[in-house]
Design an enzyme around this catalytic site. Structure first.
Site, PDB file in Angstrom:
ATOM      1  N   CYS A  32       0.859  -1.067  -0.018  1.00 26.20           N
ATOM      2  CA  CYS A  32       0.094  -0.087   0.068  1.00 26.20           C
ATOM      3  C   CYS A  32       1.015   1.226  -0.057  1.00 26.20           C
ATOM      4  CB  CYS A  32      -0.938   0.034   1.056  1.00 26.20           C
ATOM      5  SG  CYS A  32      -0.099  -0.368   2.765  1.00 26.20           S
ATOM      6  N   HIS A  85      -1.445   0.636   7.238  1.00 25.18           N
ATOM      7  CA  HIS A  85      -2.207   0.968   5.994  1.00 25.18           C
ATOM      8  C   HIS A  85      -1.919   2.276   5.628  1.00 25.18           C
ATOM      9  CE1 HIS A  85      -4.702   0.001   2.694  1.00 25.18           C
ATOM     10  NE2 HIS A  85      -5.651   0.715   3.120  1.00 25.18           N
ATOM     11  N   ASP A 101      -8.321   4.834  -1.490  1.00 25.67           N
ATOM     12  CA  ASP A 101      -7.729   3.894  -0.882  1.00 25.67           C
ATOM     13  C   ASP A 101      -7.996   2.672  -1.823  1.00 25.67           C
ATOM     14  OD1 ASP A 101      -7.156   1.386   0.531  1.00 25.67           O
ATOM     15  OD2 ASP A 101      -8.552   1.809   2.249  1.00 25.67           O
TER      16      ASP A 101
END
Length: 209
Positions: A32, A85, A101
């Site tokens: 990520c 994250h 996201d």
């Protein structure tokens, strides 16, 4: 990424970033931090003068256990417990913010308040050890400072825990690996500002937890 869609205009007629299509984004599962870096790079290449409106947001805590709902790797209504994250935040001129996201099942982009409600939920439901913190830094600073040799994704035998991106590792003139400085939620290290979740919501959203 493919050729962007026609530009959006805000209510005042100001030119904005061309619409970003999720399926066109550079994406590698379990990376990520690099996905968001590549998204920042995409924005820089096309709308450099607007980078001050965009923020990389690292989500973690001292235990490196943060629950996030509405994730593609989740199971029904159960959260995914990430060690960290990373999302991208767009401050759309003080009226509202949007969250990008690449791992969410929510819209892309998602209005900030909806993302907070669905992905973070209430802190009252979270045991103290799992409560989320955020390290927020401007996209241009993220592009200049972040570096990763991907060593954190190898096990004790040197095998990949998840297949890495095909492009070269992201490095700077000063560093080949500084991911821990971004994951850390200590204000004494790294770049940007660190918020507890309620402070983060107060800073960027219209709702309160």
């Amino acid at each position: 990424m493919s050729t962007p869609n026609p530009e959006r205009l805000d209510p005042g007629g100001k030119s904005q970033i061309p619409a970003i299509i999720k399926e066109d984004c550079v994406y590698t599962s379990c990376y990520c931090e690099e996905n968001v870096w590549k998204l920042c790079e995409y924005i820089k290449d096309r709308r450099q003068h607007l980078l001050e409106e965009w923020y990389a947001v690292f989500i973690s805590n001292d235990q490196k256990m943060v629950p996030i709902w509405s994730q593609q790797s989740g199971n029904g209504d159960q959260p995914v417990i990430w060690d960290y994250h990373v999302i991208l935040l767009h401050d759309c001129g003080g009226q509202h913010c949007e969250v990008y996201d690449l791992d969410t099942t929510l819209p892309f982009p998602c209005p900030f308040d909806i993302y907070v409600k669905e992905a973070f939920r209430s802190e009252d439901l979270i045991r103290p050890a799992f409560r989320r913190k955020m390290r927020v830094l401007r996209a241009d600073l993220y592009l200049k400072t972040f570096a990763s040799d991907r060593s954190h994704m190898k096990d004790a035998n040197g095998m990949w825990r998840a297949t890495p991106p095909t492009y070269p590792c992201i490095q700077t003139a000063e560093a080949k690996m500084n991911l821990d400085d971004f994951i850390s939620m200590s204000p004494a290290v790294g770049w940007g500002d660190v918020y507890a979740l309620p402070e983060f919501v107060q800073q960027f959203g219209s709702s309160k937890l």
